[in-house]
Motif scaffolding. Structure first.
Motif, mmCIF file in Angstrom:
data_model
loop_
_atom_site.group_PDB
_atom_site.id
_atom_site.type_symbol
_atom_site.label_atom_id
_atom_site.label_comp_id
_atom_site.label_asym_id
_atom_site.label_seq_id
_atom_site.Cartn_x
_atom_site.Cartn_y
_atom_site.Cartn_z
ATOM 1 N N GLU A 360 1.520 -1.158 -0.241
ATOM 2 C CA GLU A 360 0.023 -0.111 -0.144
ATOM 3 C C GLU A 360 1.197 1.119 0.425
ATOM 4 O O GLU A 360 1.480 1.452 1.030
ATOM 5 C CB GLU A 360 -1.254 -0.310 0.826
ATOM 6 N N VAL A 361 0.659 2.233 -0.984
ATOM 7 C CA VAL A 361 1.583 3.157 -0.999
ATOM 8 C C VAL A 361 0.676 4.042 -1.101
ATOM 9 O O VAL A 361 -0.670 4.518 -1.274
ATOM 10 C CB VAL A 361 2.930 3.289 -2.368
ATOM 11 N N ALA A 362 1.636 5.848 -1.075
ATOM 12 C CA ALA A 362 1.018 7.082 -1.838
ATOM 13 C C ALA A 362 0.545 7.188 -2.704
ATOM 14 O O ALA A 362 0.882 6.712 -3.585
ATOM 15 C CB ALA A 362 1.995 8.003 -0.876
ATOM 16 N N ASP A 363 -0.083 7.887 -3.253
ATOM 17 C CA ASP A 363 -1.184 7.724 -4.240
ATOM 18 C C ASP A 363 -0.405 9.140 -5.211
ATOM 19 O O ASP A 363 -1.150 9.804 -5.243
ATOM 20 C CB ASP A 363 -2.345 7.585 -5.048
ATOM 21 N N SER A 393 -9.285 7.588 -3.048
ATOM 22 C CA SER A 393 -8.714 7.486 -1.982
ATOM 23 C C SER A 393 -7.282 7.754 -2.751
ATOM 24 O O SER A 393 -6.834 8.403 -3.697
ATOM 25 C CB SER A 393 -8.070 5.698 -1.740
ATOM 26 N N ASP A 394 -5.991 8.340 -1.676
ATOM 27 C CA ASP A 394 -5.250 8.652 -1.797
ATOM 28 C C ASP A 394 -4.264 7.682 -1.671
ATOM 29 O O ASP A 394 -2.495 7.861 -1.663
ATOM 30 C CB ASP A 394 -4.667 10.005 -0.770
ATOM 31 N N ARG A 395 -4.190 5.920 -1.643
ATOM 32 C CA ARG A 395 -3.225 5.541 -1.803
ATOM 33 C C ARG A 395 -3.588 4.484 -2.913
ATOM 34 O O ARG A 395 -5.299 4.589 -3.203
ATOM 35 C CB ARG A 395 -3.725 5.472 -0.277
ATOM 36 N N THR A 397 -2.693 0.264 -4.712
ATOM 37 C CA THR A 397 -2.168 -1.039 -4.413
ATOM 38 C C THR A 397 -0.873 -1.917 -5.773
ATOM 39 O O THR A 397 -1.292 -1.433 -6.651
ATOM 40 C CB THR A 397 -3.356 -1.348 -4.347
ATOM 41 N N ALA A 424 3.360 2.797 2.657
ATOM 42 C CA ALA A 424 2.450 2.908 4.118
ATOM 43 C C ALA A 424 2.042 1.952 4.390
ATOM 44 O O ALA A 424 1.967 1.300 6.118
ATOM 45 C CB ALA A 424 0.654 3.015 3.231
#
Length: 436
Positions: A360-363, A393-395, A397, A424
């Protein structure tokens, strides 16, 4: 016409397997005698409690609590008590008395195999243990005898029926690990305490036995890298299904050669892994077991069937018994174990494998560049990457599949990703095995 004297058999233990062995010996004595050339006489069954309930009705007069006397009066001793002690002491006692031994005790063979084999070889006795791995599936004798002249390079095995049932149910129904385990317990696939199964301990013992046989070297169970299935989630299984994989708990035994030093060694390990649905092991469902052997001359071989069950495992025990009894009729010493290669057992970091990593990372811009740099810094190449973003969402996958690399480099990459400011959370890491 049978002329050889009766061969006296003493049975230690009358649990689910032992009671079925006794029943089959009594019910099929005439047929077995024709196959062997001598009559098998079950002279006694040593038990802890004479009045305990059995899975099969056994003649009361055969039951005894005097295992010492039973051993001394037997030509062949069948040990089905389980556990380490007193099974180890009684087996050594049987060998010392001149008896051959048949056992299904995987824990004892995995931990004390070299001691028992040495004792048997010293007196020319036979120690057979087909039932110790994969129940009714004939795998010990093929490795020990049929493939003795070949070079076994790799073994991939599903050798624990409980975990295969659980993972298969999660794959087929979407159940959680907890729900699948509860079903396995209700149906009798799992023990009240399932730790040995879901923790990978049972599979590790079997991996030690298979590796020792396949590579003609002694592989102690303590040297087997072990991971269980306790951290496997329904989300991981669902993600695997959508990507064309199935999650299986694998016992892997592998012959390795270091590309730089030329050093040869072996690896034995147990862990959950992604297996392509096109691989034969992916089609092993329910509580069944399967062992996939890759040999230099014979090529790929697969052994499949029931990995547990009283009457199924009894079949393997009787197979060993018949082979030993025939030797009594023909004559000659027992077959010794071929464990003289003395190859080193290499640590997990020396193997080569592939990872499937879910992050899960920052978008935001630059994230993929930083992720790619982390992989490059550790010498790991990315084979495929899939990114999904939940609307609003601000994340994002990321599902990242790597090329083959050293386990040590892959593990270091994962550790670095966990520390990365753009990551994340680390949602999943699974190895990928069984490429076809």
């Amino acid at each position: 016409m049978i002329e050889y004297r009766s061969i006296r058999v003493g049975l230690l233990g009358a649990g689910s397997v032992g009671s079925q062995v006794a029943r089959l010996l009594l019910d099929h004595s005439d047929e077995l005698a024709q196959r062997i050339g001598a009559r098998i006489e079950l002279v006694g069954i040593a038990v802890r409690d004479l009045d305990a309930e059995r899975d099969a009705e056994l003649p009361r007069e055969l039951l005894t609590t005097d295992s010492d006397a039973l051993i001394l009066g037997s030509d062949i001793v069948i040990e089905l008590m389980g556990g380490i002690e007193p099974a180890r002491t009684l087996m050594l006692q049987a060998i010392a008395s001149g008896a051959d031994v048949v056992t299904g005790n995987k824990a004892l063979i995995a931990q004390h195999g070299p001691e028992l084999f040495a004792a048997a070889e010293q007196v020319g006795a036979q120690l057979s243990y087909e039932a110790a791995v994969a129940g009714a599936i004939p795998i010990i004798r093929p490795l020990r005898d049929s493939l003795a002249g070949d070079r076994v390079d790799r073994i991939l095995g599903i050798v624990n029926g409980t975990t295969n049932f659980i993972l298969d149910r999660m794959d087929q129904t979407g159940a959680t690990l907890e729900d699948a385990l509860a079903t396995a317990t209700e149906l009798g696939y799992a023990e009240a305490d399932p730790t040995a199964d879901i923790g990978g301990y049972d599979a590790a013992q079997k991996a030690a036995i298979l590796a020792s046989l396949a590579f003609h070297t002694s592989v102690p169970v303590e040297a087997v890298h072990r991971e269980g299935i306790t951290e496997i989630s329904a989300a991981q299984v669902d993600s695997a299904r959508r990507a064309g994989y199935v999650v299986k708990l694998l016992a892997i035994c592998e012959r390795l050669t270091d590309g730089e030093t030329g050093e040869e060694g072996v690896s034995a390990r147990v862990y959950p892994a992604l297996v392509p649905r096109s691989h034969p092991l992916a089609a092993v469902h329910g509580g069944n077991n399967a062992v996939f052997v890759e040999a230099s001359a014979a090529g790929p071989l697969m052994f499949y069937g029931a990995g547990a069950g009283g009457v199924q495992t009894a079949s393997a025990v009787l197979g060993d018994l018949v082979a030993i009894a025939r030797r009594h009729v023909i004559g000659g010493p027992g077959t010794a174990e071929s464990t003289h290669a003395a190859l080193p057992v290499l640590e997990i970091g020396r193997i080569t494998t592939r990872y499937a990593i879910t992050l899960e990372v920052a978008d935001e811009p630059g994230v993929l560049e930083q992720i790619a740099r982390t992989f490059a810094d550790h010498g790991v190449s990315v084979e495929q990457l899939q990114q999904t973003v939940d609307e609003g969402s601000d994340r994002a996958t990321l599902v990242i599949g790597t090329h083959e690399a050293k386990e040590s480099a892959l593990a270091e990459t994962v550790a670095a990703l966990v520390q990365s400011p753009v990551v994340a959370s680390l949602a999943s890491v699974l190895r990928v095995e069984g490429a076809v």
